[in-house]
Motif scaffolding. Structure first.
Motif, PDB file in Angstrom:
ATOM      1  N   HIS A 140       0.841  -1.194   0.000  1.00  0.00           N
ATOM      2  CA  HIS A 140       0.000   0.000   0.000  1.00  0.00           C
ATOM      3  C   HIS A 140       0.879   1.249   0.000  1.00  0.00           C
ATOM      4  CE1 HIS A 140      -3.084  -2.883   1.296  1.00  0.00           C
ATOM      5  NE2 HIS A 140      -3.914  -2.020   0.737  1.00  0.00           N
ATOM      6  N   TYR A 141       0.331   2.331  -0.480  1.00  0.00           N
ATOM      7  CA  TYR A 141       0.986   3.632  -0.458  1.00  0.00           C
ATOM      8  C   TYR A 141      -0.080   4.686  -0.192  1.00  0.00           C
ATOM      9  CZ  TYR A 141      -0.864   4.283  -5.179  1.00  0.00           C
ATOM     10  OH  TYR A 141      -1.698   4.409  -6.262  1.00  0.00           O
ATOM     11  N   LEU A 142       0.349   5.892   0.120  1.00  0.00           N
ATOM     12  CA  LEU A 142      -0.591   6.984   0.321  1.00  0.00           C
ATOM     13  C   LEU A 142      -0.738   7.734  -1.002  1.00  0.00           C
ATOM     14  CD1 LEU A 142      -2.289   8.229   2.635  1.00  0.00           C
ATOM     15  CD2 LEU A 142      -0.527   9.995   2.783  1.00  0.00           C
ATOM     16  N   HIS A 143      -1.937   7.778  -1.496  1.00  0.00           N
ATOM     17  CA  HIS A 143      -2.222   8.530  -2.719  1.00  0.00           C
ATOM     18  C   HIS A 143      -2.723   9.912  -2.316  1.00  0.00           C
ATOM     19  CE1 HIS A 143      -5.057   9.694  -6.079  1.00  0.00           C
ATOM     20  NE2 HIS A 143      -3.866   9.782  -6.589  1.00  0.00           N
ATOM     21  N   MET A 144      -1.990  10.944  -2.725  1.00  0.00           N
ATOM     22  CA  MET A 144      -2.443  12.308  -2.480  1.00  0.00           C
ATOM     23  C   MET A 144      -3.249  12.718  -3.714  1.00  0.00           C
ATOM     24  SD  MET A 144      -0.343  15.777  -1.529  1.00  0.00           S
ATOM     25  CE  MET A 144       0.482  15.903  -3.111  1.00  0.00           C
ATOM     26  N   ASP A 145      -4.553  12.727  -3.568  1.00  0.00           N
ATOM     27  CA  ASP A 145      -5.423  13.025  -4.697  1.00  0.00           C
ATOM     28  C   ASP A 145      -5.400  14.509  -5.032  1.00  0.00           C
ATOM     29  OD1 ASP A 145      -7.431  12.105  -6.654  1.00  0.00           O
ATOM     30  OD2 ASP A 145      -8.771  13.378  -5.500  1.00  0.00           O
ATOM     31  N   CYS A 146      -5.339  15.345  -4.025  1.00  0.00           N
ATOM     32  CA  CYS A 146      -5.367  16.795  -4.246  1.00  0.00           C
ATOM     33  C   CYS A 146      -4.452  17.499  -3.265  1.00  0.00           C
ATOM     34  CB  CYS A 146      -6.774  17.353  -4.008  1.00  0.00           C
ATOM     35  SG  CYS A 146      -8.048  16.724  -5.080  1.00  0.00           S
ATOM     36  N   LEU A 147      -3.800  18.536  -3.748  1.00  0.00           N
ATOM     37  CA  LEU A 147      -3.139  19.499  -2.886  1.00  0.00           C
ATOM     38  C   LEU A 147      -3.462  20.851  -3.500  1.00  0.00           C
ATOM     39  CD1 LEU A 147       0.182  19.544  -1.125  1.00  0.00           C
ATOM     40  CD2 LEU A 147      -0.424  21.510  -2.506  1.00  0.00           C
ATOM     41  N   TYR A 148      -4.036  21.730  -2.703  1.00  0.00           N
ATOM     42  CA  TYR A 148      -4.434  23.034  -3.221  1.00  0.00           C
ATOM     43  C   TYR A 148      -4.242  24.089  -2.148  1.00  0.00           C
ATOM     44  CZ  TYR A 148      -7.205  26.874  -5.052  1.00  0.00           C
ATOM     45  OH  TYR A 148      -7.608  28.099  -5.494  1.00  0.00           O
TER      46      TYR A 148
ATOM     47  N   ASP B  53       0.087  18.542 -16.465  1.00  0.00           N
ATOM     48  CA  ASP B  53       1.382  18.859 -17.081  1.00  0.00           C
ATOM     49  C   ASP B  53       1.540  20.343 -17.404  1.00  0.00           C
ATOM     50  OD1 ASP B  53      -0.355  18.919 -19.242  1.00  0.00           O
ATOM     51  OD2 ASP B  53       0.636  17.302 -20.327  1.00  0.00           O
ATOM     52  N   TRP B  54       0.458  21.113 -17.395  1.00  0.00           N
ATOM     53  CA  TRP B  54       0.544  22.554 -17.639  1.00  0.00           C
ATOM     54  C   TRP B  54       0.825  23.344 -16.358  1.00  0.00           C
ATOM     55  CZ3 TRP B  54      -2.823  24.976 -14.512  1.00  0.00           C
ATOM     56  CH2 TRP B  54      -3.992  24.317 -14.164  1.00  0.00           C
ATOM     57  N   ASN B  55       0.747  22.695 -15.194  1.00  0.00           N
ATOM     58  CA  ASN B  55       0.900  23.407 -13.919  1.00  0.00           C
ATOM     59  C   ASN B  55       2.384  23.510 -13.551  1.00  0.00           C
ATOM     60  OD1 ASN B  55       0.646  24.540 -11.411  1.00  0.00           O
ATOM     61  ND2 ASN B  55      -0.974  23.159 -10.729  1.00  0.00           N
ATOM     62  N   GLU B  56       3.077  24.409 -14.240  1.00  0.00           N
ATOM     63  CA  GLU B  56       4.527  24.528 -14.077  1.00  0.00           C
ATOM     64  C   GLU B  56       4.937  24.933 -12.664  1.00  0.00           C
ATOM     65  OE1 GLU B  56       6.116  26.966 -17.195  1.00  0.00           O
ATOM     66  OE2 GLU B  56       5.093  25.782 -18.746  1.00  0.00           O
ATOM     67  N   GLY B  57       4.131  25.758 -12.003  1.00  0.00           N
ATOM     68  CA  GLY B  57       4.449  26.148 -10.628  1.00  0.00           C
ATOM     69  C   GLY B  57       4.447  24.947  -9.699  1.00  0.00           C
ATOM     70  N   ALA B  58       3.446  24.089  -9.830  1.00  0.00           N
ATOM     71  CA  ALA B  58       3.387  22.881  -8.995  1.00  0.00           C
ATOM     72  C   ALA B  58       4.541  21.947  -9.321  1.00  0.00           C
ATOM     73  CB  ALA B  58       2.050  22.169  -9.198  1.00  0.00           C
TER      74      ALA B  58
ATOM     75  N   TYR C  75       7.207  20.602  -6.611  1.00  0.00           N
ATOM     76  CA  TYR C  75       7.444  19.183  -6.320  1.00  0.00           C
ATOM     77  C   TYR C  75       8.890  18.789  -6.628  1.00  0.00           C
ATOM     78  CZ  TYR C  75       2.355  18.855  -5.934  1.00  0.00           C
ATOM     79  OH  TYR C  75       1.043  19.032  -5.562  1.00  0.00           O
ATOM     80  N   ASP C  76       9.456  19.333  -7.691  1.00  0.00           N
ATOM     81  CA  ASP C  76      10.857  19.050  -8.006  1.00  0.00           C
ATOM     82  C   ASP C  76      11.766  19.558  -6.890  1.00  0.00           C
ATOM     83  OD1 ASP C  76      10.166  17.833 -10.416  1.00  0.00           O
ATOM     84  OD2 ASP C  76      10.752  19.549 -11.660  1.00  0.00           O
ATOM     85  N   ARG C  77      11.479  20.765  -6.370  1.00  0.00           N
ATOM     86  CA  ARG C  77      12.289  21.320  -5.262  1.00  0.00           C
ATOM     87  C   ARG C  77      12.229  20.432  -4.025  1.00  0.00           C
ATOM     88  NH1 ARG C  77      10.065  26.318  -6.708  1.00  0.00           N
ATOM     89  NH2 ARG C  77       8.686  26.259  -4.909  1.00  0.00           N
ATOM     90  N   LEU C  78      11.103  19.769  -3.816  1.00  0.00           N
ATOM     91  CA  LEU C  78      10.970  18.873  -2.663  1.00  0.00           C
ATOM     92  C   LEU C  78      11.781  17.588  -2.834  1.00  0.00           C
ATOM     93  CD1 LEU C  78       7.136  19.065  -1.891  1.00  0.00           C
ATOM     94  CD2 LEU C  78       9.003  20.184  -0.647  1.00  0.00           C
ATOM     95  N   GLY C  79      12.233  17.333  -4.053  1.00  0.00           N
ATOM     96  CA  GLY C  79      12.965  16.099  -4.324  1.00  0.00           C
ATOM     97  C   GLY C  79      12.065  14.978  -4.826  1.00  0.00           C
ATOM     98  N   ALA C  80      10.830  15.308  -5.179  1.00  0.00           N
ATOM     99  CA  ALA C  80       9.923  14.285  -5.722  1.00  0.00           C
ATOM    100  C   ALA C  80      10.372  13.934  -7.137  1.00  0.00           C
ATOM    101  CB  ALA C  80       8.485  14.806  -5.730  1.00  0.00           C
ATOM    102  N   ARG C  81      10.030  12.748  -7.554  1.00  0.00           N
ATOM    103  CA  ARG C  81      10.423  12.234  -8.857  1.00  0.00           C
ATOM    104  C   ARG C  81       9.185  12.167  -9.746  1.00  0.00           C
ATOM    105  NH1 ARG C  81      10.628   6.381  -9.831  1.00  0.00           N
ATOM    106  NH2 ARG C  81       9.936   6.338  -7.698  1.00  0.00           N
ATOM    107  N   GLY C  82       9.235  12.831 -10.885  1.00  0.00           N
ATOM    108  CA  GLY C  82       8.120  12.806 -11.828  1.00  0.00           C
ATOM    109  C   GLY C  82       8.120  11.511 -12.627  1.00  0.00           C
TER     110      GLY C  82
END
Length: 164
Positions: A82-90, A126-131, A135-142
């Protein structure tokens, strides 16, 4: 804003503000409006004793709820876990750039740890460049994937009786 960001679990009395934020999020992503009655559908799923969905809220220095992260536990077949799915962050527009997004992500990671989950997964348009930069700054992997949605119409009455 010069204060420690506040992130906390949603409570039933937060539901009206949460629904306002959801509608802002839907408009931000230029998504189709959803059917009325969101609060009535969300409340029982978020606040039941056996809830499988959780929402964390971000507050501004005045204690006003200005953002949310909605999560649920999911299963990855390839990894058999199992993993945690983050459906929304706003975050409301005026709340961005003050550390609340990072605080929400820390809260999401803590929620995963509390539930014994080793990973958080999510997607962003894919158009949400700010997000994406955030996420890239956090070290997340796309990951390169495309999300699909297939509406499943209810079975015809005669068909349901024949298969039931």
């Amino acid at each position: 804003m010069d204060h420690t960001p506040v992130v906390r679990p949603a409570r039933p009395e937060d539901l009206p503000r949460l629904v306002e934020l959801v509608h802002e999020h839907i408009a931000y992503e230029k998504s189709a409006p959803r059917p009325p009655g969101l609060a009535a559908r969300l409340g029982p799923r978020l606040f039941a004793e056996d809830a499988r969905a959780w929402v964390l809220l971000a507050e501004d220095p005045d204690g006003r709820v200005v953002g949310y992260a909605a999560c649920s536990a999911e299963f990855t077949f390839w990894d058999a876990r199992h993993y945690l799915h983050m459906d929304c962050l706003y975050l409301a527009e005026e709340a961005r750039g003050h550390g609340l997004g990072a605080a929400l992500m820390e809260g999401v990671a803590a929620l995963a740890r509390e539930r014994g989950l080793e990973e958080v997964q999510w997607q962003t348009p894919d158009w949400n460049e700010g997000a994406i930069r955030f996420y890239d700054r956090l070290g997340a992997r796309g990951l390169a994937k495309r999300r699909y949605s297939l509406p499943v119409p209810p079975a015809a009455v005669g068909v349901a009786a024949a298969t039931g």
